[in-house]
Design an enzyme around this catalytic site. Structure first.
Site, PDB file in Angstrom:
ATOM      1  N   LYS A 129      32.365  -0.460  29.997  1.00  9.57           N
ATOM      2  CA  LYS A 129      33.149  -1.654  30.353  1.00  9.57           C
ATOM      3  C   LYS A 129      32.324  -2.913  30.233  1.00  9.57           C
ATOM      4  CE  LYS A 129      37.049   0.090  32.966  1.00  9.57           C
ATOM      5  NZ  LYS A 129      37.878   0.010  34.163  1.00  9.57           N
ATOM      6  N   LYS A 172      39.246   9.375  24.119  1.00 11.83           N
ATOM      7  CA  LYS A 172      40.350   9.648  25.046  1.00 11.83           C
ATOM      8  C   LYS A 172      41.493   8.638  24.852  1.00 11.83           C
ATOM      9  CE  LYS A 172      39.676   6.986  29.214  1.00 11.83           C
ATOM     10  NZ  LYS A 172      39.812   6.833  30.617  1.00 11.83           N
ATOM     11  N   LYS A 175      45.047   3.254  27.895  1.00 11.99           N
ATOM     12  CA  LYS A 175      46.014   2.156  27.821  1.00 11.99           C
ATOM     13  C   LYS A 175      45.343   0.856  27.402  1.00 11.99           C
ATOM     14  CE  LYS A 175      45.813   2.117  32.841  1.00 11.99           C
ATOM     15  NZ  LYS A 175      46.376   2.818  33.949  1.00 11.99           N
TER      16      LYS A 175
HETATM   17  P1  AMP Z   1      42.940   5.002  35.003  1.00 14.05           P
HETATM   18  O1  AMP Z   1      43.964   4.709  33.968  1.00 14.05           O
HETATM   19  O2  AMP Z   1      41.555   4.807  34.484  1.00 14.05           O
HETATM   20  O3  AMP Z   1      43.207   4.328  36.324  1.00 14.05           O
HETATM   21  O4  AMP Z   1      43.045   6.555  35.276  1.00 14.05           O
HETATM   22  C1  AMP Z   1      43.934   7.128  36.197  1.00 14.05           C
HETATM   23  C2  AMP Z   1      43.841   8.625  36.168  1.00 14.05           C
HETATM   24  O5  AMP Z   1      44.262   9.141  34.899  1.00 14.05           O
HETATM   25  C3  AMP Z   1      42.421   9.171  36.381  1.00 14.05           C
HETATM   26  O6  AMP Z   1      42.510  10.347  37.147  1.00 14.05           O
HETATM   27  C4  AMP Z   1      41.973   9.494  35.001  1.00 14.05           C
HETATM   28  O7  AMP Z   1      40.992  10.508  34.988  1.00 14.05           O
HETATM   29  C5  AMP Z   1      43.269   9.966  34.343  1.00 14.05           C
HETATM   30  N1  AMP Z   1      43.230   9.748  32.890  1.00 14.05           N
HETATM   31  C6  AMP Z   1      43.131   8.560  32.260  1.00 14.05           C
HETATM   32  N2  AMP Z   1      43.149   8.714  30.908  1.00 14.05           N
HETATM   33  C7  AMP Z   1      43.278  10.060  30.697  1.00 14.05           C
HETATM   34  C8  AMP Z   1      43.361  10.873  29.529  1.00 14.05           C
HETATM   35  N3  AMP Z   1      43.338  10.354  28.298  1.00 14.05           N
HETATM   36  N4  AMP Z   1      43.487  12.204  29.686  1.00 14.05           N
HETATM   37  C9  AMP Z   1      43.523  12.762  30.928  1.00 14.05           C
HETATM   38  N5  AMP Z   1      43.446  12.053  32.059  1.00 14.05           N
HETATM   39  C10 AMP Z   1      43.326  10.724  31.967  1.00 14.05           C
END
Ligand code: AMP
Ligand code: TRP
Length: 335
Positions: free
Chosen positions: A117, A199, A202
């Site tokens: 980041k 991965k 968004k």
């Molecule tokens: P975040 O969008 O970073 O707030 O992530 C929220 C949750 O979604 C966390 O538990 C992440 O580990 C999970 N997560 C985000 N991107 C992925 C992905 N591509 N595959 C699986 N889990 C994800």
């Protein structure tokens, strides 16, 4: 009959930084709903974490509501679990300060998400971005959570929370439960449709790389059609050489319950075109009812606000009890 066995406690969080992707759904949100009967669950919208990158205030507010509606639409039931907004429970920030003072600069410097980041937002490498994992540790430890269901990208942060808990317990006296991880067997890392070794995220600049939970059927089909695969033309799992197809197989497997062998049989002799359409359909079938429910909940402002208020009240009650204990242990004067 009274349930005398105490349920284990789960806490997890998600940042309200945009509509959730299929990765968020498969890796996190979907499992949250499924854990509610077996565990005592607390689910949090991490608006304070979102502030580590620049946000437009009105957008953040809007997205926080939308995130709550989407979590509820995905099956989180406020009669079973607590759902609340992080900034509504001040004890998280209060504990985070104390944990910051028990976390080393070196430990935080090793966090790969911080490195990623700060490279991406080189004009805003703020202290919050650096100490983000201490706040996340506070989120978890303040409820003495036993398990934290997250995708694999969060395991390093969880490990830090465990280390901090353990260190605090040894420096003072046993206070925090050392939390365990809980990653789904399948789909803990959903990959980008455009670069399947990365991965799905968004924040990716290429909108074709992710599917959003609110994408309409046409968009889902279009994104699937464009998904990067390989030139072999055979539907079989091989994450090393066929990461694109393997990623689509994982998604299909999660939504149909079929394992890889069954999927290989189903599409033997068929091309990637057929397979991609089937994957798209399985996604649409899963997301459509959630999208309808989302619209309904988002329109019901009173319900949404009431649910978040109640969640925050109940969470605050538990959190403030632990905070008081911690304040005493570290030597803050109390009357
Ligand atoms: P975040 O969008 O970073 O707030 O992530 C929220 C949750 O979604 C966390 O538990 C992440 O580990 C999970 N997560 C985000 N991107 C992925 C992905 N591509 N595959 C699986 N889990 C994800
Ligand atoms: N940092 C997590 C993410 O970006 C969100 C989060 C904040 C979280 N606090 C948490 C996840 C506590 C689990 C437990 O995905």
């Amino acid at each position: 009959m009274e349930n005398t066995e105490k349920k284990k406690r789960i806490l997890s969080g998600i940042q309200p930084t945009g509509t959730f992707t299929l990765g968020n759904y498969i890796g996190a949100v979907r499992n949250w709903g499924q854990l509610q009967d077996e565990y005592e669950c607390l689910y949090m919208i991490a608006d304070m974490h979102a502030l580590t990158v620049r946000q437009v205030p009105a957008e953040l507010r809007k997205r926080t509501r939308e995130a709550a509606a989407l979590l509820l639409a995905s099956g989180i039931d406020p009669a079973k679990s607590l759902i609340f907004v992080q900034s509504h429970v001040p004890a998280h920030a209060q504990l985070a300060w104390i944990l910051n003072c028990n976390t080393q600069f070196g430990e935080l410097s090793r966090m790969t998400q911080f490195k990623d980041k700060s490279a991406k937002h080189s004009d805003n490498i703020n202290a919050g971005l650096f100490t983000y994992p201490s706040l996340m540790a506070a989120d978890i430890l303040i409820y003495n959570a036993d398990l934290v269901p997250v995708g694999v990208d969060q395991t390093q942060h969880l490990e830090l929370a465990r280390n901090v808990a353990d260190r605090f317990n040894r420096s003072y006296s046993p206070t925090f439960t050392v939390p365990g991880g809980y990653t789904p067997k399948l789909g803990a890392k959903v990959m980008s449709l455009q670069e399947p070794t990365k991965k799905m995220s968004k924040s990716d600049e290429n909108a074709n790389s992710y599917i959003l939970m609110l994408d309409d059927p046409d968009t889902i089909v279009r994104k699937l059609k464009r998904a990067v695969t390989d030139s072999e033309g055979i539907v079989c799992a091989d994450s090393e050489n066929k990461p694109g197809i393997t990623n689509l197989m994982s998604i299909y497997s999660v939504f149909t319950g079929n394992d890889f062998a069954a999927i290989e049989r189903e599409f033997s002799g068929k091309g990637y075109g057929d397979f991609k359409m089937a994957v798209a359909e399985s996604i649409i079938d899963t997301l459509s009812p959630i999208q309808n429910e989302y619209k309904r909940i988002l329109d019901d402002k009173t319900y949404l606000e009431q649910t978040l208020k109640e969640g925050a009240q109940k969470a605050s009650y538990t959190a403030s009890k632990l905070l008081e204990k911690v304040y005493k242990k570290v030597g803050f004067l109390q009357f």
